[in-house]
Design a protein around this motif. Structure first.
Motif, PDB file in Angstrom:
ATOM      1  N   GLY A  83       0.788  -1.234   0.000  1.00  0.00           N
ATOM      2  CA  GLY A  83       0.000   0.000   0.000  1.00  0.00           C
ATOM      3  C   GLY A  83       0.815   1.276   0.000  1.00  0.00           C
ATOM      4  N   VAL A  84       1.971   1.274  -0.671  1.00  0.00           N
ATOM      5  CA  VAL A  84       2.800   2.474  -0.745  1.00  0.00           C
ATOM      6  C   VAL A  84       2.286   3.356  -1.881  1.00  0.00           C
ATOM      7  N   ASP A  85       2.134   4.652  -1.626  1.00  0.00           N
ATOM      8  CA  ASP A  85       1.720   5.594  -2.652  1.00  0.00           C
ATOM      9  C   ASP A  85       2.682   5.519  -3.834  1.00  0.00           C
TER      10      ASP A  85
ATOM     11  N   ALA B 278       9.741   8.381  -5.592  1.00  0.00           N
ATOM     12  CA  ALA B 278      10.764   9.206  -4.928  1.00  0.00           C
ATOM     13  C   ALA B 278      11.784   8.328  -4.205  1.00  0.00           C
ATOM     14  N   ILE B 279      11.314   7.242  -3.572  1.00  0.00           N
ATOM     15  CA  ILE B 279      12.230   6.314  -2.886  1.00  0.00           C
ATOM     16  C   ILE B 279      13.184   5.677  -3.889  1.00  0.00           C
ATOM     17  N   ILE B 280      12.639   5.210  -5.008  1.00  0.00           N
ATOM     18  CA  ILE B 280      13.454   4.536  -6.017  1.00  0.00           C
ATOM     19  C   ILE B 280      14.497   5.490  -6.598  1.00  0.00           C
ATOM     20  N   VAL B 281      14.084   6.699  -6.970  1.00  0.00           N
ATOM     21  CA  VAL B 281      15.017   7.630  -7.605  1.00  0.00           C
ATOM     22  C   VAL B 281      16.055   8.142  -6.610  1.00  0.00           C
TER      23      VAL B 281
ATOM     24  N   ALA C  74       8.527  13.715   0.838  1.00  0.00           N
ATOM     25  CA  ALA C  74       8.588  13.660  -0.625  1.00  0.00           C
ATOM     26  C   ALA C  74       7.334  14.237  -1.273  1.00  0.00           C
ATOM     27  N   LEU C  75       6.203  14.156  -0.581  1.00  0.00           N
ATOM     28  CA  LEU C  75       4.921  14.552  -1.188  1.00  0.00           C
ATOM     29  C   LEU C  75       4.473  15.941  -0.801  1.00  0.00           C
TER      30      LEU C  75
END
Length: 424
Positions: free
Chosen positions: A352-354, A360-363, A418-419
Motif C-alpha cells: 500500500g505504498v503511494d 521518490a524512494i526509487i530515484v 517527498a509529497l
C-alpha cells in the motif's frame, strides 16, 4: 520456477557476471527464454520496437543534449561565476559554489553524470588550488552531481514514470524537497571540512561584481525557469520542455554567449547520442523482458513471498532499500529500475505504498548509486577530472554517502517529506 523463469533470472545474472553489456545480456536471456517457451522469436523485435516508440523517451536524449550544449556554450561557467560571488567569502565557500552551481545545472540537464562533468571540470582544479584536498574536491563535485536525478527535470524520474505509468510532472515534484535537503546538507559538509582543515577564505565579492556576474549569467539562470515554468504552467509536456531546453541552449550559445561554434555541433550531438543510446537501448530491450517476467508471474510470486516473509511495511521498505543500495554499488542504476521495475511495483502495491512516494524512494536510491563505490558513474567522472584513484575519492566521500542515506531514510519513512509539494 519454470525453465523460462530460470533463463530470465539466473541466465541474465550469469551473462551480466560474465561482463556482457546489460542490453545484450537482456536480449540473449530473452532469446533463450523465447526458444525454450516455443514463442515466435519475432516477439523480440516487436517488443524492442514497441519499447523504443514511447513518446516520453524522447525527453532523455533531448535533456542530455541540452546539458552538453549548456556546457559547450559557456553557461555552466556563468552559473559558477555567479554562485561564487554569493558564497566564496564564507568558510568552505568555493566548495559551496560547486553545490549551488550543481543545484541550478541539475534543473537544466536532469542528469547526474552531466552535472558532475560540467561543474567538476571547472571547480575540482579550482578547489585544489584554493587549499582543499584534491580528494575532497572531487568527492564534493561527485556528490553535488547526485542532485541531477532529484531536481526536476530528472531523467531518472522520466524513466520511472514510463515504467510505473505515473505522472512525470508529479514525480518531478516529489524530488524537490529531498534534493534541496541534500544540497543543504552538502553545504554543511563543505563548511565543516574547510573549518577543520583551515582552508583560507576567498575575498568577498563587491556589489558591483555580484551584479555583473548576475547580469552575465542571467541567460543561464533563466533556463530552469523556462523549462520548469513551461511544464508546471501547463504550456508544454516534459518531452516538449526538453526540446525547448535544447533550442534555448543552442540559441544562447551561438548568438548570445557566442562561445558555441557550428563546427562543434557534430561532436556535441554525437556525444549526446552515445550517452542516451545506451539508456534507450536498455529500456527498449527491457520492455520485452518485462512482458515475459509478467507472463511468468515472477514479480507476483516474489511479492507474495516477500509479503509472507515480511509483514511490516517499514521492514519491507528497509529490505528494499538495502537490496537496492547493494545492487546499485555493482550494477547500472537504470538497468535496475527497468529490470526490477515490475517486481518493485508489485511489492509497493502489496504494502500500500503511494506510487508517487515510491517513485521518490526509487530515484533517491538511484541517485545514491551514482556516487556509491565501486561503479557509480559520477565517481568515474570525478576520477577522470581529478586524476585520482577510486580508493582516494571513495575514502573522502563517505560523509556525503551517510548524508544521502539520511535523506533516503526521510524519503522512505516520512511520506510528506517527498509529497509536500504535491497538488491537493
Amino acid at each position: 520456477m519454470s525453465i523460462t523463469s530460470w533463463c530470465l533470472t539466473a541466465g541474465f545474472a550469469w551473462l551480466v557476471a560474465l561482463g556482457f553489456p546489460f542490453a545484450i545480456a537482456i536480449g540473449l536471456a530473452m532469446t533463450a527464454a523465447l526458444v525454450l517457451a516455443d514463442i515466435e522469436p519475432a516477439f523480440l523485435a516487436q517488443a524492442v520496437i514497441s519499447g523504443a516508440q514511447q513518446y516520453s523517451l524522447l525527453a532523455i536524449p533531448l535533456f542530455m543534449l541540452a546539458g552538453e550544449l549548456m556546457t559547450a556554450g559557456g553557461l555552466s561557467q556563468r552559473l559558477v561565476d555567479f554562485a561564487s560571488t554569493l558564497v566564496r567569502h564564507r568558510t568552505g565557500g568555493l566548495a559551496m559554489v560547486a553545490v549551488l552551481a550543481a543545484l541550478v545545472f541539475s534543473a537544466i540537464s536532469g542528469s547526474a553524470p552531466a552535472t558532475t562533468a560540467a561543474i567538476g571540470a571547472i571547480l575540482i582544479p579550482a578547489m585544489a588550488r584554493a587549499g582543499y584536498s584534491p580528494a575532497f574536491a572531487a568527492s564534493i563535485a561527485v556528490s553535488a552531481g547526485v542532485l541531477g536525478p532529484l531536481i526536476p527535470p530528472s531523467i531518472a524520474f522520466i524513466i520511472w514514470g514510463i515504467i510505473a505509468e505515473q505522472s512525470i510532472s508529479r514525480l518531478f515534484l516529489s524530488g524537490i524537497v529531498p534534493g534541496i535537503t541534500l544540497a543543504l546538507g552538502l553545504l554543511v559538509i563543505c563548511w565543516v571540512h574547510a573549518k577543520r582543515n583551515n582552508v583560507p577564505r576567498l575575498p568577498r565579492a563587491s556589489m558591483a561584481e555580484t551584479w555583473r556576474a548576475f547580469h552575465e549569467g542571467k541567460w543561464a539562470l533563466a533556463s530552469p525557469l523556462v523549462v520548469l515554468g513551461g511544464i508546471y504552467g501547463g504550456i508544454v509536456t516534459p518531452t516538449e520542455a526538453a526540446a525547448v531546453s535544447c533550442i534555448y541552449a543552442l540559441l544562447i550559445g551561438l548568438f548570445v554567449e557566442r562561445k558555441l561554434r557550428p563546427a562543434q555541433l557534430p561532436a556535441i550531438f554525437a556525444q549526446a547520442m552515445r550517452t542516451s543510446g545506451i539508456v534507450c537501448a536498455i529500456i527498449a530491450v527491457s520492455s520485452g523482458f518485462g512482458i515475459l517476467v509478467a507472463q511468468e508471474q515472477i514479480a507476483l510470486h516474489f511479492a507474495q513471498w516477500m509479503a509472507q516473509s515480511i509483514e511490516q511495511k517499514w521492514l519491507a521498505l528497509a529490505a528494499l532499500n538495502i537490496a537496492f543500495f547493494l545492487l546499485a554499488a555493482v550494477m547500472d542504476e537504470i538497468a535496475i529500475m527497468v529490470i526490477l521495475g515490475p517486481m518493485l511495483i508489485a511489492i509497493a502495491t502489496r504494502f500500500g505504498v503511494d506510487p508517487v512516494h515510491f517513485g521518490a524512494i526509487i530515484v533517491t536510491n538511484v541517485s545514491i548509486g551514482m556516487a556509491a563505490p565501486p561503479i557509480g558513474y559520477c565517481l568515474f567522472i570525478g576520477m577522470a577530472i581529478s586524476k585520482l584513484s577510486l580508493g582516494q575519492i571513495s575514502r573522502a566521500i563517505w560523509p556525503q554517502i551517510l548524508l544521502m542515506l539520511a535523506v533516503l531514510f526521510l524519503t522512505t519513512y516520512v511520506p510528506s517529506f517527498a509529497l509536500l509539494l504535491q497538488p491537493r
